[in-house]
Design a protein around this motif. Structure first.
Motif, short mmCIF file in Angstrom:
data_model
loop_
_atom_site.label_atom_id
_atom_site.label_comp_id
_atom_site.label_asym_id
_atom_site.label_seq_id
_atom_site.Cartn_x
_atom_site.Cartn_y
_atom_site.Cartn_z
N TYR A 56 -2.30 -4.33 -5.06
CA TYR A 56 -2.87 -3.03 -4.75
C TYR A 56 -2.81 -2.12 -5.97
CZ TYR A 56 -2.26 -4.64 0.06
OH TYR A 56 -2.32 -5.36 1.23
N PRO A 71 0.82 -1.22 0.00
CA PRO A 71 0.00 0.00 0.00
C PRO A 71 0.85 1.26 0.00
CG PRO A 71 -0.84 -1.59 1.60
CD PRO A 71 0.50 -2.11 1.14
N ASP A 110 -7.11 -2.64 -2.42
CA ASP A 110 -6.65 -4.03 -2.51
C ASP A 110 -7.60 -4.76 -3.45
OD1 ASP A 110 -5.94 -6.68 -2.22
OD2 ASP A 110 -5.93 -6.66 -0.03
N VAL A 164 -5.92 3.95 -2.05
CA VAL A 164 -5.24 2.69 -2.33
C VAL A 164 -6.25 1.58 -2.13
CG1 VAL A 164 -3.44 1.09 -1.58
CG2 VAL A 164 -2.98 3.57 -1.67
#
Length: 320
Positions: A111, A79, A105, A103
């Motif tokens: 990411y 991240p 996932d 950011v």
């Protein structure tokens, strides 16, 4: 560090679309997230170019991340690295509201950096650039375009100059074709336009519309298939294969027109718009595809056959 730029909003400019095809094919391969990958691109769920209608509220989500040496998207592995991406509006800032970058996932320890755009009440071409601030000497970036089409059909732009320049390159013949007083009718206004089936939404004049008008103003034996890769007509753009629409010969110079994309993909057609009394370069026209950039009456459009990344002069320069 290599960079990638979205120049295929439409006809996206001959060479860049070829790279895009390679990139998209490469994305089918299995890859693992890596913050040390050499390239930078969009995620598989993001497009390079979007077409939306005028009106407030439409949302577009853009995601970017690293790519390997084959331009296959891999994504960030941490991240912290994903947070190093910045977004900069490059053209038409009043068209979009830009959300706060986040950011995200996307699964499997991969990411991306993501931003959400929300359309406002204006129309035209909009550009935004994602830059990966990784500390390299030349930080990689990605350009995205949103073509926001007006609700009502706009008047055709008049007094357009289309200058097609092809300096000699290797075995290719040098030639020039200057066309003045062109009227560029919006694609959506005419079902005879070769892009009508895919861009009927478009209600304003573009460099590609001027190019079509240029050919229509020369009543020679015209066959669009000789200069456009019709199989490439998609909402995202069209590859400009050739400008040899005169059955092999230029009607002015009677020189055989051989300028198509070369086998290496390093040479091809690119365009730039010049504007104002001093005919200065509109730099952002080079990052917005020819089916998206909005023309003004009196503009000059230069189509140039040359090396990928050719730098157009700051002011309009006719070919010698």
């Amino acid at each position: 560090m290599k960079t990638a730029s979205n120049k295929f909003v439409f006809v996206n400019k001959a060479l860049i679309l070829l790279i895009a095809v390679v990139m998209m094919l490469a994305m089918s391969a299995t890859a693992f997230a890596s913050d040390s990958d050499p390239n930078f691109t969009k995620s598989p769920s993001t497009e390079y170019t979007y077409h939306v209608g005028q009106g407030s509220g439409t949302q577009i989500t853009l995601q970017v991340g690293p790519a390997d040496s084959a331009w296959s998207f891999t994504g960030f592995s941490t991240p912290a690295e994903a947070a190093k991406v910045t977004w900069t509006e490059t053209y038409g800032a009043d068209l979009m509201n830009v959300g706060t970058p986040t950011v995200v996932d996307i699964g499997g320890g991969v990411y991306v950096n993501q931003v959400v755009l929300t359309t406002q009440n204006y129309w035209s071409a909009y550009g935004i650039r994602a830059t990966w601030n990784n500390g390299a000497a030349s930080e990689p970036y990605m350009d995205f375009t949103v073509n926001v089409d007006p609700i009502s059909m706009q008047a055709a732009k008049t007094g357009i100059t289309v200058d097609v320049q092809a300096p000699e390159s290797g075995a290719l013949a040098a030639w020039n074709n200057l066309n003045t007083n062109i009227t560029a009718t919006p694609v959506g206004a005419s079902s005879s336009n070769p892009l009508y089936n895919t861009l009927a939404i478009q209600k304003y004049s573009t460099p590609f519309a001027a190019l079509v008008a240029m050919f229509n103003s020369n009543p020679t034996e015209l066959d669009y298939s000789t200069w456009l890769n019709t199989g490439g007509f998609t909402p995202d753009g069209t590859y400009l294969y050739s400008l040899t629409g005169y059955t092999g010969y230029d009607e002015l110079e009677e020189e055989f027109l051989t300028q198509t994309r070369d086998a290496s993909g390093l040479y091809g057609w690119q365009y730039c718009v010049y504007r104002g009394q001093d005919l200065h370069k509109v730099a952002m026209s080079q990052t917005i595809g020819a089916s998206g950039f909005a023309l003004n009456s009196g503009d000059t459009v230069v189509w140039y056959y040359g090396i990928l990344g050719y730098t157009f002069p700051a002011y309009y320069t006719p070919m010698n």
